[in-house]
Design a protein around this motif. Structure first.
Motif: not given
Length: 703
Positions: A589-598
Motif C-alpha cells: 500500500v505505502l509504495e503507491r504513495l507518489q510523494s512519499l520521501t521519508i
C-alpha cells in the motif's frame, strides 16, 4: 583566534566514518567562557547512558564523578571539548575520565595555547594557520559566486588587485572572507563596486578587529526586515543548536513577518532564514530531507557582534551570571533572555517587555506585576515545582501572548486548568516533552487517576491557533470538539492517554470534525498508548490534501487494521508508524504513495514476517527506517524498487539477514544494528553493499 575553522575541523574529525568505527562512544561538548563543571559531567554521563536523563531524582553532584568513571571505564570513547578557555576546566575533568589504555581520546579546541599545552605537555598542539593568498582569493571568489577557472587559481583579472587588498585586510581569516564574499555576491562585479566596499571599512591592525568590521558591515547591509530577525539569534545561549521552526514561530509572534499577501507567514519567514544563511550570518547544523534548514547556530564572533548591537539598540537584554545588575536597572527592558538568577530589581521596567526567554535558569520568582505585554514566553528545562517562577493567574493575564513554549519542563499541576480562552491572540503552544510536576507524597493511584483525565479544554477555543505540540510528556489535552474554530491550524501533535473505548470513539469523531475545518493542516501526529487507534477515524485523512507529515503512535483495532490507500493523505511526504501491530505487509500500500520521501516503520508497527518492495514502488522515497520489527525475517527488494532511496536504517530486526541491497544502486548511507553490521562484513554479503559509500554501526536508538 576565532574564525580560523577550529570547530569546523574538529567536526570533520568527529563525524568521519573511520572514527565512528573506532569509537563506539562519542561525545561533543561546547564549552565556551561560561561553564559549570557539574553540568558538563552530567551531560557527558547522559550522553553515555541516555536513560539516566529520565531518572527522578537526578544523580547527586557528589556521585557524578564515580558514576561517570564507572560507565566510561567500560567503553572506548572520544570526547570533544570545543572552545575551552580555562586550564582549570581540564584539570577538573581529567581525574574523572578513566584511562583504561584502550585508545580512548579527548580532543580539545581552544584559542589559548596554554590550555592546549596544559592538556598534553608531551605533544605539540596543532595550530591552525591563516589561509595563504591564493587560498583566500579562491574562497572569496567562491563565496562571491564568481568562476575561478578549472585550475582553481585563474581569477578575474579586472578584480584581482582589489580582491587581494580585501583578502589582506581580512588577515586571510576564513570566517571574515566567507562573510565578505557573501556581501560581494550582491554587488556589481566591477572593480569600482568592490573598491567602494573596501573603502567602507575602518580597517585596524588587529585581525580580530578587521573581522569584526566585516561582520558589522554584513549586518549594516541587511534589509530592514531582516535586521530584527538576525538580532533575535543573540537571545539564544552560546553554541546553542537552534530549531529553525521555533525561531521562525517566534519571529511571527514578534510581528517581524508581514501578514497578508501571497504565501503563509511560515513560508515568508523561511525565506528570511534562507537569506540569512546565504549571507553566512547563520550556519546550518542539520538539514531536512527536503533540503531546508532544520537546526542552525551563529558563530561565536557573529554572536558577539549581534550582542553588541542588541545592547546598543536596546533590542534584547541578555542576562548572564557575569552581567552587572546596575547596567540593566536603568533600561526599559523590551526583550529579555535569562540564563541565571535575574537582578533583584528586574521587575522595575518589566512592564515594557515583549519577549521573555528562559534557558536553564536558577531558581527565582518573576514579578507577577510585570510582563503584561508579552508576545513571546519561552521556557526550557525548568522544574516549576522547585522554582516558583510562573503562576497560573499571571499566565492567564498575558492577553497579548502569541507564542507560549514550555519545552522539557515540569509544570505545576494547577496548570491543567489554564483558561487558554483568555489568550485570544495565541498562535503557538509548544509543550514538547513537558510533564506535570507531581506533588511529593501523593498516592500513586491518585497520580494515575489524574493521568486518565483530559486537560486544556479551552485551548481549542482560540481561533488564532496555528501550531500545537503537546506530546512526549504526561500532559494529555482533550481533543477538539465539533464547534471549535480551528481553520488556521497547521501543526497538531498530541499525546493521548484514553482508558475507555467509548472515549476514544468520541475523540476520533471530534478529530474527524476538526480535520474537516482545518483546511491548512500540514503536520499531524497522534499518540494513543492505552487503547487502540480506531481505523475509522483515520479513513477521513485521505481527503485532507494539505497534510504532508503524519505520525501515528498506537495499536490499531484488530478488526479494522488492514491498511489501504484510502486511509492516507494523497500528498503525504513523511509517514511515521509506531506500535500499529499491522499483520499484513504494509509495503504494497505505502509504495503507491507518489510523494512519499521519508518512511519510518518503528517499534511493532508491523508484526508479520515478510516485507516486499516491488518494481517501481516508492518512486520518490529517499529515506527508510525499519526499527524493532522483531518478527521480520525476510525482506524482498525487487529490481527497480525505491529508485531514489539514499539513506536506509535497520535496527533490531534480529531475524533478518542482509537484504538484496544491490537492487538499490542509489543507496549511499546505510546504518545497521550490531548484528547486521557484523554479518554485512562477511564475504558472501559484500556484493550487496559494495556500492554503498557509508556503512555505520548503530549502538542505540531513541524514538
Amino acid at each position: 583566534m576565532g574564525g580560523l575553522g577550529k570547530t569546523t575541523l574538529a567536526q570533520k574529525v568527529y563525524k568521519s566514518n573511520e572514527l565512528e568505527r573506532h569509537f563506539p562512544c562519542r561525545i561533543w561538548l561546547s564549552i565556551s567562557q561560561k561553564f559549570d563543571v557539574h553540568n558538563l559531567l552530567r551531560e557527558i554521563l547522559y550522553s553515555v547512558e541516555p536513560n539516566l536523563r529520565k531518572e527522578n531524582p537526578t544523580i547527586r553532584q557528589e556521585d557524578l564523578r564515580t558514576k561517570l568513571r564507572e560507565y566510561l571505564s567500560q567503553k572506548r570513547y572520544l570526547i570533544v571539548l570545543d572552545d575551552v578557555w580555562s586550564i582549570g576546566l581540564w584539570e577538573s575533568l581529567r581525574t574523572t575520565l578513566p584511562d583504561e589504555k584502550n585508545a580512548s581520546r579527548v580532543l580539545i579546541t581552544t584559542r589559548i595555547v596554554d590550555v592546549a599545552r596544559a592538556a598534553d605537555g608531551d605533544s605539540t598542539p596543532h595550530e591552525l594557520r591563516h589561509l595563504n593568498e591564493n587560498e583566500s582569493l579562491t574562497l572569496l571568489f567562491q563565496k562571491a559566486n564568481i568562476p575561478i577557472g578549472e585550475s582553481g587559481v585563474q581569477f578575474r583579472t579586472d578584480l584581482n588587485d582589489v580582491a587581494r587588498q580585501l583578502t589582506k585586510m581580512c588577515a586571510y581569516l576564513p570566517l571574515a572572507l566567507i562573510v565578505l564574499g557573501s556581501i560581494l555576491s550582491r554587488r556589481e562585479r566591477t572593480k569600482n563596486a568592490w573598491q567602494r566596499v573596501h573603502e567602507t571599512f575602518d580597517w585596524h591592525d588587529e585581525a580580530t578587529k578587521r573581522c569584526s568590521e566585516v561582520l558589522l558591515l554584513s549586518y549594516v547591509e541587511l534589509p530592514y526586515h531582516l535586521k530584527p530577525c538576525f538580532l533575535y539569534f543573540a537571545s539564544f545561549p552560546e553554541d546553542y543548536e537552534i530549531s529553525a521552526k521555533h525561531v521562525i514561530r517566534m519571529w511571527i509572534a514578534e510581528g517581524f513577518v508581514p501578514r497578508g499577501g501571497h504565501g503563509t507567514m511560515e513560508e515568508k519567514a523561511q525565506k528570511f532564514l534562507e537569506e540569512l544563511l546565504q549571507r553566512s550570518l547563520v550556519q546550518v547544523i542539520k538539514k531536512s530531507w527536503g533540503g531546508k534548514c532544520k537546526t542552525c547556530r551563529v558563530h561565536d564572533l557573529v554572536r558577539e557582534m549581534a550582542i553588541r548591537e542588541v545592547r546598543e539598540e536596546n533590542f534584547f537584554t541578555v542576562f548572564t551570571k557575569e552581567d552587572d545588575e546596575i547596567q540593566f536597572s536603568a533600561q526599559k527592558v523590551r526583550r529579555a533572555m535569562l540564563q541565571c538568577r535575574p537582578p533583584t530589581n528586574f521587575g522595575i521596567h518589566s512592564k515594557y517587555a515583549r519577549s521573555l526567554l528562559l534557558f536553564w535558569p536558577d531558581g527565582y520568582e518573576l514579578n507577577n506585576g510585570g510582563f503584561r505585554l508579552l508576545k513571546v514566553l519561552s521556557v526550557e528545562r525548568l522544574n516549576f515545582w522547585r522554582n516558583k517562577i510562573i503562576h497560573k493567574s499571571w499566565l492567564e493575564g498575558l492577553i497579548h501572548l502569541r507564542y507560549l513554549g514550555f519545552r522539557h519542563c515540569f509544570v505545576p499541576f494547577e496548570f491543567r486548568r489554564i483558561s487558554f480562552s483568555k489568550l485570544k491572540n495565541l498562535e503557538t503552544v509548544d509543550f514538547e516533552g513537558t510533564s506535570f510536576a507531581w506533588p511529593h507524597g501523593f498516592f500513586e493511584e491518585l497520580r494515575y487517576s489524574w493521568q486518565s483525565n483530559y486537560y486544556f479544554h479551552s485551548l481549542w477555543k482560540v481561533p488564532s491557533l496555528r501550531h500545537v505540540i503537546i506530546r512526549r510528556g504526561n500532559l494529555y489535552p482533550s481533543f477538539p470538539s465539533k464547534g471549535d474554530p480551528l481553520k488556521n491550524l497547521q501543526t497538531l501533535k498530541l499525546g493521548t492517554n484514553i482508558r475507555r473505548r467509548s472515549s476514544i470513539i468520541v475523540k476520533w469523531q471530534n478529530l474527524k470534525a476538526m480535520l474537516t475545518r482545518s483546511e491548512h493542516l500540514i503536520s499531524l501526529a497522534i499518540t494513543s498508548r492505552a487503547l487502540p487507534l480506531l481505523s475509522e477515524g483515520m479513513r477521513d485523512l485521505s481527503c485532507h490534501e494539505t497534510i504532508q507529515s503524519l505520525s501515528l503512535d498506537g495499536r490499531w483495532e484488530r478488526d479494522l487494521c488492514v491498511l489501504n490507500l484510502e486511509m492516507l493523505p494523497t500528498n503525504l511526504t513523511k509517514l511515521t508508524l509506531l506500535g500499529s501491530e499491522l499483520e499484513e505487509d504494509p509495503m504494497s500500500v505505502l509504495e503507491r504513495l507518489q510523494s512519499l520521501t521519508i518512511l519510518r516503520l518503528w517499534r511493532y508497527s508491523f508484526v508479520g514476517t515478510k516485507l516486499t518492495c516491488s518494481e517501481g514502488g516508492f518512486p520518490r522515497l529517499q529515506k527508510l527506517e525499519l526499527v524493532r520489527l522483531f518478527n521480520v525475517s525476510h525482506w524482498d527488494i525487487q529490481e527497480g524498487a525505491m529508485p531514489r532511496l539514499s539513506h536506509l536504517i535497520i535496527f533490531e530486526l534480529y531475524e533478518l539477514q542482509v537484504p538484496e541491497l544491490q537492487n538499490v544502486p542509489t543507496l549511499r548511507n546505510l546504518e545497521l544494528d550490531e548484528h547486521l553490521y557484523e554479518i554485512s562484513g562477511q564475504p558472501e554479503n559484500h556484493y550487496k553493499i559494495q556500492h554503498v559509500s557509508s556503512v555505520r554501526k548503530l549502538k542505540d536508538w531513541r524514538d
